[in-house]
Design a protein around this motif. Structure first.
Motif, short mmCIF file in Angstrom:
data_model
loop_
_atom_site.label_atom_id
_atom_site.label_comp_id
_atom_site.label_asym_id
_atom_site.label_seq_id
_atom_site.Cartn_x
_atom_site.Cartn_y
_atom_site.Cartn_z
N GLY A 104 0.82 -1.23 0.00
CA GLY A 104 0.00 0.00 0.00
C GLY A 104 0.85 1.27 0.00
N LEU A 105 2.10 1.16 -0.50
CA LEU A 105 3.00 2.32 -0.45
C LEU A 105 3.38 2.78 -1.87
CD1 LEU A 105 5.34 0.99 2.37
CD2 LEU A 105 3.66 2.83 2.61
N TRP A 106 4.12 3.89 -1.92
CA TRP A 106 4.44 4.51 -3.22
C TRP A 106 5.65 5.42 -3.05
CZ3 TRP A 106 2.32 9.76 -4.64
CH2 TRP A 106 2.52 10.06 -5.99
N TYR A 107 6.44 5.53 -4.14
CA TYR A 107 7.60 6.43 -4.17
C TYR A 107 7.30 7.53 -5.20
CZ TYR A 107 12.39 7.98 -5.11
OH TYR A 107 13.51 8.74 -5.28
N PRO A 108 7.03 8.76 -4.78
CA PRO A 108 6.52 9.78 -5.71
C PRO A 108 7.46 10.34 -6.78
CG PRO A 108 5.86 10.29 -3.46
CD PRO A 108 6.89 9.22 -3.38
N PRO A 109 8.79 10.61 -6.51
CA PRO A 109 9.51 11.42 -7.51
C PRO A 109 10.06 10.61 -8.68
CG PRO A 109 10.95 11.00 -5.67
CD PRO A 109 9.65 10.31 -5.34
N ALA A 110 9.23 9.72 -9.25
CA ALA A 110 9.72 8.85 -10.32
C ALA A 110 9.80 9.61 -11.64
CB ALA A 110 8.76 7.68 -10.47
N PRO A 111 10.91 9.41 -12.41
CA PRO A 111 10.96 10.03 -13.74
C PRO A 111 9.95 9.36 -14.67
CG PRO A 111 12.85 8.58 -13.42
CD PRO A 111 12.10 8.61 -12.12
N THR A 112 9.65 10.02 -15.78
CA THR A 112 8.68 9.47 -16.73
C THR A 112 9.11 8.08 -17.19
OG1 THR A 112 8.45 11.72 -17.51
CG2 THR A 112 7.39 10.03 -18.83
N TYR A 113 10.42 7.88 -17.37
CA TYR A 113 10.90 6.55 -17.76
C TYR A 113 11.13 5.74 -16.49
CZ TYR A 113 13.67 2.75 -19.49
OH TYR A 113 14.11 1.48 -19.77
N ASP A 114 10.21 4.82 -16.18
CA ASP A 114 10.31 4.14 -14.88
C ASP A 114 11.16 2.86 -14.95
OD1 ASP A 114 8.58 2.39 -16.06
OD2 ASP A 114 6.96 2.62 -14.61
N GLY A 115 11.81 2.63 -16.10
CA GLY A 115 12.80 1.55 -16.16
C GLY A 115 14.15 2.01 -15.61
N ALA A 116 14.29 3.33 -15.35
CA ALA A 116 15.54 3.85 -14.77
C ALA A 116 15.78 3.17 -13.43
CB ALA A 116 15.42 5.37 -14.58
N PHE A 117 17.08 2.96 -13.09
CA PHE A 117 17.43 2.31 -11.83
C PHE A 117 17.50 3.36 -10.71
CE2 PHE A 117 20.12 -1.46 -13.72
CZ PHE A 117 19.03 -1.87 -14.45
N VAL A 118 17.27 2.90 -9.50
CA VAL A 118 17.31 3.82 -8.34
C VAL A 118 18.65 4.55 -8.27
CG1 VAL A 118 17.37 3.86 -5.81
CG2 VAL A 118 15.52 2.65 -7.02
N GLY A 119 19.77 3.82 -8.46
CA GLY A 119 21.10 4.47 -8.40
C GLY A 119 21.24 5.55 -9.46
N GLY A 120 20.73 5.28 -10.66
CA GLY A 120 20.79 6.26 -11.74
C GLY A 120 19.97 7.50 -11.41
N THR A 121 18.79 7.29 -10.83
CA THR A 121 17.93 8.44 -10.53
C THR A 121 18.54 9.30 -9.41
OG1 THR A 121 16.55 7.19 -8.97
CG2 THR A 121 15.78 7.30 -11.24
N VAL A 122 19.21 8.66 -8.45
CA VAL A 122 19.87 9.45 -7.39
C VAL A 122 21.07 10.19 -7.98
CG1 VAL A 122 21.11 9.32 -5.19
CG2 VAL A 122 19.06 7.93 -5.54
N SER A 123 21.81 9.52 -8.86
CA SER A 123 23.01 10.14 -9.44
C SER A 123 22.67 11.35 -10.31
CB SER A 123 23.76 9.14 -10.32
OG SER A 123 24.02 8.01 -9.59
N THR A 124 21.47 11.37 -10.87
CA THR A 124 21.09 12.49 -11.73
C THR A 124 20.08 13.41 -11.04
OG1 THR A 124 19.38 11.11 -12.72
CG2 THR A 124 21.47 11.24 -13.90
N ASN A 125 19.77 13.15 -9.77
CA ASN A 125 18.70 13.87 -9.08
C ASN A 125 17.47 13.96 -9.98
OD1 ASN A 125 17.37 15.28 -7.03
ND2 ASN A 125 18.03 17.27 -7.82
#
Ligand code: FAD
Length: 507
Positions: A104-125
């Motif tokens: 029942g949870l969710w992570y809001p700041p997802a980029p439009t391309y949700d195949g991106a990896f968590v490490g990649g999204t943190v590295s690019t903010n």
């Protein structure tokens, strides 16, 4: 740690979503733990960490380094009571959302391309459509485990290490590593992926977030997560840019009142697709989304609307209809109701069909001349300068007789003007146009580097220099020297390596 050199295996790591030709790598490693990451860093002279390689900047295209693929770092541990998840760098955002949804949870700041990896999204903010309400990745990261260039493992939690006047002092078991804080002032915009974060008294964790692999390899991340909310989607047709921007402003204002407890309409994201964007999308994409392709220069908005506390959908739809009537929108929106994930997916597909169709058009030109590349902006301005900026983007392209389309995260003031070059000459003029737009965006207090980062693109690296000047770049180099004196990690990303390597190509 074994370095894989089989050309067949290497081949799939030689390019990212910017599709810059000429990527090459000394090998690839697939570490499964922080210790294996550290041993890979110890043996390789130069390393490029990569996630899903969805970078639009060439930052995840190797130029001779050993590629460190994070795809085997896939642990997820969710602590529902504390509202946090500890996630391996190689977990795709889509997989994280599935794991969270089961609780029942969710992570809001997802980029439009949700195949991106968590490490990649943190590295690019990274930041998605919903930054207006939820902020960027930075706001959701509370802890990081990183391997530094010297192989040391650093685990930090937000609030543990903050900068003093002379910078950071990182205690590494007796030895103190000193890292300066850059002196430039960042623009005050809701999303920014433009080199190193810098602010007096800043948190060390913020230096690594958005550093695009140049300061350390992110192995695992602690993220805040929240209870999942019911939401509906509304696809709205507006007569022109002016009406679309008025609707966006009105919806933002109503949402902001709702967050203060004074309203019923809770809009978290609004996406914009201009007339040229829609014209290039095939008819079938509109049919699938339950709408018709506009033929009269109309533009479209796709809004994500969250249900109010009572979950009353009728009240939400009524408030939306009121706003559209007040801004003169004649056509009823196409709505995907809460729980109707099939209709929601079709509306998202229509939005995604825009970049896909533009890329397909460019691919046709590329067949005749492989040097032709996409020429795109990632600009953000303070929201009250948005009308002015859209007029500016149009002027810069039209005065050069360019074919172009504009789309993006309009509720954040973050749009992507994309030139669709029909020749090499148009690509050059497109770059000129983007530079003109970027300079004006900086003068408005915005940033020409909003969410995609800088990477190895010479144009984006030039934009970074336009923002902070040579002194600003020198401040970034000082940080890099302190943490990675031999430029082992992602060399040439953000700014050229001092020795000029690795070879840079235009993006
Ligand atoms: C269709 C499409 C839509 C997109 N939409 C958005 C959007 O809405 N918002 C947005 O912000 N971006 C968007 N992007 C860009 C891209 O998805 C993001 O930049 C994303 O964060 C990159 O993640 P990745 O795992 O693919 O990283 P990669 O592309 O593999 O790497 C990106 C950079 O991060 C570094 N890196 C990767 N992993 C690590 C690690 N573990 N440690 C240290 N450094 C690392 C790499 O060296 C590289 O410099 C979009 C891209 C595409 C193709």
């Amino acid at each position: 740690m074994r370095i894989e050199t089989d050309p067949e295996i290497l081949r799939s790591f030689l390019s990212d979503a910017a599709h810059v030709p000429g990527g090459f790598a000394a090998g690839v490693v697939f570490p499964r733990s922080v210790e294996e990451v550290a041993s890979a860093v110890a043996v390789a002279p130069a390393i490029l960490p990569v996630g899903a390689q969805s970078s639009l900047t060439g930052g995840a295209t190797p130029r001779g380094e050993v590629v460190l693929s994070t795809r085997a770092l896939t642990d997820i541990a969710i602590d529902r009571a504390r509202g946090i998840a500890q996630v391996g760098a190689g977990v795709p955002i889509s997989a994280l959302q599935v794991a969270l949804a089961s609780q029942g949870l969710w992570y809001p700041p997802a980029p439009t391309y949700d195949g991106a990896f968590v490490g990649g999204t943190v590295s690019t903010n990274a930041a998605g459509a919903a930054t207006f309400k939820y902020g960027t990745t930075r706001a959701w990261v509370t802890g990081l485990t990183i391997v530094l260039a010297d192989g040391q493992i650093l685990s930090i939690n937000r609030g543990e290490i903050v900068a003093a006047r002379e910078g950071f002092a990182i205690d590494q078991g007796g030895h103190v590593l000193r890292v300066p804080v850059p002196r430039y002032v960042m623009p005050d915009v809701p999303k920014l992926s433009a080199g190193y974060f810098a602010r007096p008294g800043m948190d060390l964790i913020d230096l690594f977030i958005g550093s695009e692999g140049t300061l350390g390899i992110i192995v695992s991340v602690t993220l805040r997560v929240v209870p999942r909310k019911g939401r509906c989607l509304a696809l709205m047709t507006c007569t022109d840019d002016g009406q679309a921007l008025r609707v966006t402003r009105a919806l933002r204002e109503r949402a902001q009142r709702t967050w203060l407890g004074e309203g019923t309409l809770d809009v978290s994201a609004i996406e914009f697709m201009d007339a040229r964007s829609l014209a290039i999308v095939p008819e079938t994409a509109f049919e699938r989304s339950g709408t018709v392709k506009p033929t009269n220069g109309a533009v479209m908005l796709l809004a994500q609307v969250e249900l109010n506390a009572s979950g009353d959908i009728d009240e939400t739809i009524e408030a939306l209809a009121d706003t559209l009537a007040a801004t003169g929108v004649a056509l009823d929106p196409v709505v995907a109701l809460p729980g109707d994930e099939t209709s929601a997916a079709r509306l998202f597909e229509l939005r995604e069909a825009v970049p896909v169709s533009v890329n397909a058009a460019i691919a046709v030109t590329k067949r005749a001349d492989p040097e032709i590349q996409k020429t795109a902006g990632d600009f953000i301005v303070p929201f009250d300068r948005l009308d002015e900026s859209v007029a500016l983007y149009r002027r810069a392209c039209e005065s050069r007789d360019l074919d172009y389309a504009i789309w993006g995260h309009v509720s954040d003031g973050n749009l992507h003007p994309n030139v669709i070059p029909r020749s090499r000459d148009e690509m050059e003029r497109g770059r000129e146009a983007l530079l003109e737009m970027a300079r004006a965006v900086i003068a408005m207090g915005g940033s020409p580097l909003a969410e995609h980062g800088v990477g190895r693109s010479p144009l984006k690296q030039q934009l970074l220099r336009e923002m902070y000047g040579e002194d600003g770049i020198e401040d970034m180099r000082a940080v890099k020297r302190a943490l990675d004196p031999t430029s082992k990690l992602a060399p040439g990303v953000l700014f050229p390596s001092v020795d000029g390597s690795p070879a840079q190509r235009r993006v």
